[in-house]
Structure formats: structure tokens, C-alpha cells
Design a protein around this motif. Structure first.
Motif, PDB file in Angstrom:
ATOM      1  N   GLU A 101      28.417  12.219   0.874  1.00 24.98           N
ATOM      2  CA  GLU A 101      27.183  11.698   0.277  1.00 24.98           C
ATOM      3  C   GLU A 101      26.694  12.600  -0.856  1.00 24.98           C
ATOM      4  N   TYR A 102      26.878  13.893  -0.695  1.00 30.01           N
ATOM      5  CA  TYR A 102      26.489  14.839  -1.740  1.00 30.01           C
ATOM      6  C   TYR A 102      27.329  14.596  -2.998  1.00 30.01           C
ATOM      7  N   LYS A 103      28.624  14.434  -2.809  1.00 33.31           N
ATOM      8  CA  LYS A 103      29.499  14.167  -3.955  1.00 33.31           C
ATOM      9  C   LYS A 103      29.140  12.835  -4.620  1.00 33.31           C
ATOM     10  N   ASP A 104      28.835  11.836  -3.804  1.00 29.03           N
ATOM     11  CA  ASP A 104      28.444  10.533  -4.346  1.00 29.03           C
ATOM     12  C   ASP A 104      27.153  10.632  -5.162  1.00 29.03           C
ATOM     13  N   LEU A 105      26.196  11.384  -4.631  1.00 28.74           N
ATOM     14  CA  LEU A 105      24.932  11.559  -5.353  1.00 28.74           C
ATOM     15  C   LEU A 105      25.146  12.295  -6.663  1.00 28.74           C
ATOM     16  N   LYS A 106      25.965  13.338  -6.638  1.00 30.89           N
ATOM     17  CA  LYS A 106      26.246  14.078  -7.872  1.00 30.89           C
ATOM     18  C   LYS A 106      26.843  13.147  -8.922  1.00 30.89           C
ATOM     19  N   GLU A 107      27.720  12.262  -8.477  1.00 32.80           N
ATOM     20  CA  GLU A 107      28.336  11.316  -9.416  1.00 32.80           C
ATOM     21  C   GLU A 107      27.292  10.344  -9.979  1.00 32.80           C
ATOM     22  N   MET A 108      26.366   9.908  -9.136  1.00 31.22           N
ATOM     23  CA  MET A 108      25.342   8.966  -9.584  1.00 31.22           C
ATOM     24  C   MET A 108      24.348   9.619 -10.544  1.00 31.22           C
ATOM     25  N   PHE A 109      24.170  10.930 -10.411  1.00 34.87           N
ATOM     26  CA  PHE A 109      23.196  11.638 -11.235  1.00 34.87           C
ATOM     27  C   PHE A 109      23.846  12.459 -12.343  1.00 34.87           C
ATOM     28  N   TYR A 110      25.167  12.555 -12.336  1.00 31.82           N
ATOM     29  CA  TYR A 110      25.879  13.349 -13.329  1.00 31.82           C
ATOM     30  C   TYR A 110      25.769  12.683 -14.696  1.00 31.82           C
ATOM     31  N   PRO A 111      25.514  13.477 -15.745  1.00 30.63           N
ATOM     32  CA  PRO A 111      25.379  12.881 -17.084  1.00 30.63           C
ATOM     33  C   PRO A 111      26.723  12.435 -17.663  1.00 30.63           C
ATOM     34  N   GLY A 112      27.182  11.314 -17.224  1.00 35.35           N
ATOM     35  CA  GLY A 112      28.440  10.763 -17.716  1.00 35.35           C
ATOM     36  C   GLY A 112      28.349   9.255 -17.814  1.00 35.35           C
ATOM     37  N   ASN A 113      29.485   8.609 -17.814  1.00 32.22           N
ATOM     38  CA  ASN A 113      29.518   7.156 -17.973  1.00 32.22           C
ATOM     39  C   ASN A 113      28.857   6.407 -16.827  1.00 32.22           C
ATOM     40  N   LYS A 114      28.945   6.946 -15.619  1.00 25.90           N
ATOM     41  CA  LYS A 114      28.395   6.257 -14.454  1.00 25.90           C
ATOM     42  C   LYS A 114      27.017   6.788 -14.092  1.00 25.90           C
ATOM     43  N   ASN A 115      26.287   7.272 -15.046  1.00 26.26           N
ATOM     44  CA  ASN A 115      25.006   7.905 -14.772  1.00 26.26           C
ATOM     45  C   ASN A 115      23.943   6.858 -14.428  1.00 26.26           C
ATOM     46  N   VAL A 116      23.863   6.552 -13.145  1.00 23.36           N
ATOM     47  CA  VAL A 116      22.896   5.581 -12.647  1.00 23.36           C
ATOM     48  C   VAL A 116      21.483   6.097 -12.853  1.00 23.36           C
ATOM     49  N   TYR A 117      21.284   7.390 -12.658  1.00 25.23           N
ATOM     50  CA  TYR A 117      19.954   7.989 -12.750  1.00 25.23           C
ATOM     51  C   TYR A 117      19.328   7.798 -14.131  1.00 25.23           C
ATOM     52  N   LYS A 118      20.062   8.071 -15.193  1.00 20.77           N
ATOM     53  CA  LYS A 118      19.489   7.983 -16.544  1.00 20.77           C
ATOM     54  C   LYS A 118      19.017   6.567 -16.859  1.00 20.77           C
ATOM     55  N   SER A 119      19.763   5.578 -16.406  1.00 22.49           N
ATOM     56  CA  SER A 119      19.370   4.189 -16.629  1.00 22.49           C
ATOM     57  C   SER A 119      18.070   3.883 -15.889  1.00 22.49           C
ATOM     58  N   LEU A 120      17.981   4.308 -14.634  1.00 27.10           N
ATOM     59  CA  LEU A 120      16.769   4.071 -13.850  1.00 27.10           C
ATOM     60  C   LEU A 120      15.599   4.887 -14.390  1.00 27.10           C
ATOM     61  N   GLU A 121      15.875   6.114 -14.791  1.00 22.14           N
ATOM     62  CA  GLU A 121      14.827   6.972 -15.335  1.00 22.14           C
ATOM     63  C   GLU A 121      14.185   6.325 -16.566  1.00 22.14           C
ATOM     64  N   LYS A 122      15.000   5.750 -17.406  1.00 19.12           N
ATOM     65  CA  LYS A 122      14.486   5.115 -18.620  1.00 19.12           C
ATOM     66  C   LYS A 122      13.627   3.887 -18.277  1.00 19.12           C
ATOM     67  N   LYS A 123      14.119   3.025 -17.386  1.00 19.44           N
ATOM     68  CA  LYS A 123      13.374   1.821 -17.033  1.00 19.44           C
ATOM     69  C   LYS A 123      12.061   2.156 -16.325  1.00 19.44           C
ATOM     70  N   LEU A 124      12.126   3.084 -15.380  1.00 19.33           N
ATOM     71  CA  LEU A 124      10.910   3.458 -14.663  1.00 19.33           C
ATOM     72  C   LEU A 124       9.949   4.214 -15.576  1.00 19.33           C
ATOM     73  N   GLY A 125      10.511   5.055 -16.451  1.00 15.93           N
ATOM     74  CA  GLY A 125       9.690   5.817 -17.383  1.00 15.93           C
ATOM     75  C   GLY A 125       8.917   4.938 -18.336  1.00 15.93           C
ATOM     76  N   ASN A 126       9.491   3.798 -18.686  1.00 11.97           N
ATOM     77  CA  ASN A 126       8.808   2.863 -19.587  1.00 11.97           C
ATOM     78  C   ASN A 126       7.617   2.183 -18.926  1.00 11.97           C
ATOM     79  N   HIS A 127       7.554   2.228 -17.588  1.00  7.58           N
ATOM     80  CA  HIS A 127       6.494   1.548 -16.865  1.00  7.58           C
ATOM     81  C   HIS A 127       5.569   2.487 -16.098  1.00  7.58           C
ATOM     82  N   LYS A 128       5.827   3.792 -16.127  1.00 10.10           N
ATOM     83  CA  LYS A 128       5.013   4.725 -15.336  1.00 10.10           C
ATOM     84  C   LYS A 128       3.698   5.039 -16.039  1.00 10.10           C
ATOM     85  N   LEU A 129       2.823   5.671 -15.289  1.00 10.42           N
ATOM     86  CA  LEU A 129       1.511   6.062 -15.841  1.00 10.42           C
ATOM     87  C   LEU A 129       1.665   7.090 -16.927  1.00 10.42           C
TER      88      LEU A 129
END
Length: 129
Positions: A101-129
Motif C-alpha cells: 500500500e505504501y508503494k501504491d501510494l507513492k506511485e499515486m503521489f509521485y510527480p510523474g505520468n500517473k500522478n493522481v494527486y496533482k490532478s485532484l489537487e488542482k480540481k480541489l484547489g480551484n474550489h477550496k476556500l
């Protein structure tokens, strides 16, 4: 008529503020997880909301693949916390990279092609306070 329009505008503003609050909560949860993964602390000290599913259900601007990715993240975090703490309590010597799970999370948050975090960060950031 003016009273009705004022009430409608007030209700819409309240709904928009609540949406921004929920987006902010998810945004900062994910940022906390990202910081944990990048700072490489030894202990599991992940902070995230216990009501994340309710919060997520209120973020109607997210697409279905975003919601699936957030579920994956929280499921992996929960499992990682459980396994990590189990190993500690059982006095098992391990490295965090031994936990899938740790390796999977690192992959999801790693700044590369599969960076799930950056996509979510941008969408949520556009709507946050």
C-alpha cells in the motif's frame, strides 16, 4: 418578490460556501498525505478526516474517475496504517517499502505520468476556500 430573490441568493451563497469548505477539507487531507509520503517520517502520522466519504459526496464538481481515485487513496491509507501499526505492535522488523500500500501510494503521489494527486489537487484547489 425581492424577499424571494434575496432568500434564493442567500441559499445559493451558503451552498457555495459549504462546497468550498468540503473541497478545502479534502484538499488539505490529500496535502497532508502527500507531505507524509515526501517527508519520509518513520512513524505513521497521517491526518485525515473520518468523514471523508460524506465530504466527498458533497463535492459534486468531481468526476467519477476522481471519486474512484479518492476512494483508492483512502482505502490504501487505511490499510497502510493498519499494517504499519500491526508490524510495530508485533515487533516485526520491516521497511515501509515492504508494504504494498505504501508503494501504491507513492506511485499515486509521485510527480510523474500517473500522478493522481496533482490532478485532484488542482480540481480541489480551484474550489477550496
Amino acid at each position: 418578490m425581492i424577499t424571494y430573490l434575496f432568500a434564493l441568493r442567500t441559499r445559493r451563497k451558503d451552498r457555495d460556501n459549504k462546497l468550498k469548505q468540503y473541497a478545502s477539507m479534502l484538499y488539505y487531507d490529500l496535502e497532508s498525505i502527500y507531505n507524509y509520503l515526501t517527508e519520509e517520517r518513520n512513524l505513521v502520522n497521517l491526518r485525515y478526516s473520518d468523514t471523508w466519504q460524506h465530504i466527498l459526496s458533497e463535492c459534486t464538481f468531481l468526476e467519477s474517475h476522481d471519486i474512484k481515485n479518492i476512494y483508492k487513496i483512502y482505502d490504501k491509507i487505511y490499510n497502510y496504517n493498519y499494517i504499519f501499526n500491526h508490524y510495530i505492535r508485533a515487533h516485526i522488523t520491516f521497511d515501509k517499502d515492504d508494504i504494498q500500500e505504501y508503494k501504491d501510494l507513492k506511485e499515486m503521489f509521485y510527480p510523474g505520468n500517473k500522478n493522481v494527486y496533482k490532478s485532484l489537487e488542482k480540481k480541489l484547489g480551484n474550489h477550496k476556500l
